[in-house]
Design a protein around this motif. Structure first.
Motif, short mmCIF file in Angstrom:
data_model
loop_
_atom_site.label_atom_id
_atom_site.label_comp_id
_atom_site.label_asym_id
_atom_site.label_seq_id
_atom_site.Cartn_x
_atom_site.Cartn_y
_atom_site.Cartn_z
N THR A 31 0.90 -1.75 -0.35
CA THR A 31 0.36 -0.11 -0.08
C THR A 31 0.58 0.85 0.28
OG1 THR A 31 0.02 -0.17 2.19
CG2 THR A 31 -1.85 -1.32 0.77
N VAL A 32 0.85 2.18 -0.94
CA VAL A 32 1.36 3.46 -1.08
C VAL A 32 -0.21 4.88 -1.09
CG1 VAL A 32 2.47 4.41 -2.62
CG2 VAL A 32 2.71 2.14 -2.85
N SER A 33 0.75 5.97 0.21
CA SER A 33 -0.02 6.63 0.71
C SER A 33 0.79 7.59 1.04
CB SER A 33 -0.99 6.21 1.87
OG SER A 33 -0.91 7.16 2.00
N VAL A 34 0.66 8.90 0.89
CA VAL A 34 0.93 10.09 0.44
C VAL A 34 0.42 10.59 1.85
CG1 VAL A 34 -0.85 11.92 0.14
CG2 VAL A 34 0.92 12.96 0.02
N PHE A 35 -0.33 10.25 2.67
CA PHE A 35 -0.25 10.45 3.92
C PHE A 35 0.52 9.54 5.05
CE2 PHE A 35 -4.04 12.87 2.14
CZ PHE A 35 -3.36 14.12 3.18
N PRO A 53 5.08 8.34 4.50
CA PRO A 53 5.98 9.24 5.02
C PRO A 53 5.73 8.78 6.17
CG PRO A 53 3.82 10.82 3.84
CD PRO A 53 3.86 8.90 3.92
N LEU A 54 7.21 9.32 7.26
CA LEU A 54 7.24 8.86 8.03
C LEU A 54 6.24 9.64 9.24
CD1 LEU A 54 10.92 7.62 8.85
CD2 LEU A 54 8.92 6.25 8.00
N LEU A 55 5.35 9.09 10.40
CA LEU A 55 4.90 10.24 11.46
C LEU A 55 6.05 11.23 11.52
CD1 LEU A 55 2.13 11.08 12.39
CD2 LEU A 55 2.13 8.75 13.76
N GLN A 56 6.95 11.08 12.37
CA GLN A 56 7.64 12.02 12.71
C GLN A 56 8.21 12.70 11.82
OE1 GLN A 56 8.25 8.08 13.12
NE2 GLN A 56 10.28 7.69 12.39
N ASP A 57 8.11 12.78 10.62
CA ASP A 57 8.67 13.99 9.94
C ASP A 57 7.78 15.13 10.49
OD1 ASP A 57 10.25 12.26 8.51
OD2 ASP A 57 8.94 12.14 6.82
N THR A 58 8.65 15.74 10.53
CA THR A 58 8.59 17.52 10.60
C THR A 58 7.43 18.45 10.10
OG1 THR A 58 10.97 18.00 11.00
CG2 THR A 58 8.79 19.77 11.36
N GLY A 62 0.75 18.29 8.52
CA GLY A 62 -0.28 20.37 7.94
C GLY A 62 -0.15 20.47 7.07
N ASP A 63 1.54 20.14 6.40
CA ASP A 63 2.25 20.61 4.85
C ASP A 63 0.67 19.61 4.17
OD1 ASP A 63 3.84 21.72 6.22
OD2 ASP A 63 5.57 19.74 5.03
N GLU A 66 -2.15 21.36 3.89
CA GLU A 66 -2.37 22.76 3.36
C GLU A 66 -2.51 22.49 1.63
OE1 GLU A 66 0.84 26.40 2.78
OE2 GLU A 66 0.51 25.47 4.84
N LEU A 67 -2.01 21.02 1.39
CA LEU A 67 -1.29 20.98 0.07
C LEU A 67 -3.03 20.59 -0.91
CD1 LEU A 67 1.65 19.69 -0.27
CD2 LEU A 67 1.27 21.49 -1.63
N ALA A 68 -3.31 19.78 0.09
CA ALA A 68 -4.44 19.08 -0.30
C ALA A 68 -5.91 20.22 -0.15
CB ALA A 68 -4.72 18.08 0.52
N THR A 69 -6.15 21.17 0.17
CA THR A 69 -7.09 21.92 0.66
C THR A 69 -6.34 23.39 -0.19
OG1 THR A 69 -5.62 22.77 2.77
CG2 THR A 69 -7.25 21.38 2.73
N GLU A 70 -5.53 23.89 -0.65
CA GLU A 70 -4.70 24.89 -0.83
C GLU A 70 -4.55 24.61 -2.47
OE1 GLU A 70 -2.81 27.33 1.28
OE2 GLU A 70 -3.89 26.93 3.20
N ALA A 71 -4.54 25.87 -3.74
CA ALA A 71 -3.71 26.28 -4.65
C ALA A 71 -2.37 25.70 -4.41
CB ALA A 71 -3.98 26.95 -5.86
N SER A 72 -1.67 25.03 -5.28
CA SER A 72 -0.62 24.74 -4.66
C SER A 72 0.72 25.05 -6.09
CB SER A 72 -0.07 23.10 -4.82
OG SER A 72 -0.29 22.47 -3.87
#
Length: 110
Positions: A31-35, A53-58, A62-63, A66-72
């Protein structure tokens, strides 16, 4: 993903069977996930079959939110792609280590 590297010498050749390793069929789902899997409750596969991604990544959540809800910008989307690439590379390195450990264990058991 299922992979079948079966070579039946369809183009002629010397008629010899291809090696057993080349005929090995692999049945595996990754399984592959952006989250991060553990952050959003994706638990349909074992940890060694997850790329994310690893959960402990800074502030990864939030990042991504933001990418999912705003124009990128194109640069931001390129960053997401590159981050996913890095996640896959990390998974490949870990997978190589797992396979080496399995081979060492099999050698000890023989």
């Amino acid at each position: 993903a299922a992979m079948n590297n079966n070579n039946n010498n369809r183009g002629g050749g010397d008629g010899e069977e291809s090696s057993a390793a080349a005929q090995k069929v692999v049945h595996r789902t990754v399984t592959v996930s952006v989250f991060p899997h553990d952050a959003i409750g994706i638990d349909v596969s074992e940890e060694e079959n997850q790329i994310s991604p690893l959960l402990q990544d800074t502030d990864v959540m939030g990042d991504l939110f933001e990418l999912a809800t705003e124009a990128s910008s194109p640069e931001a989307l390129t960053g997401v792609y590159e981050s996913g690439w890095a996640d896959a590379e990390r998974w490949c390195r870990e997978e190589d280590k797992r396979q080496q450990q399995q081979q060492q264990q099999q050698s000890k058991n023989q």
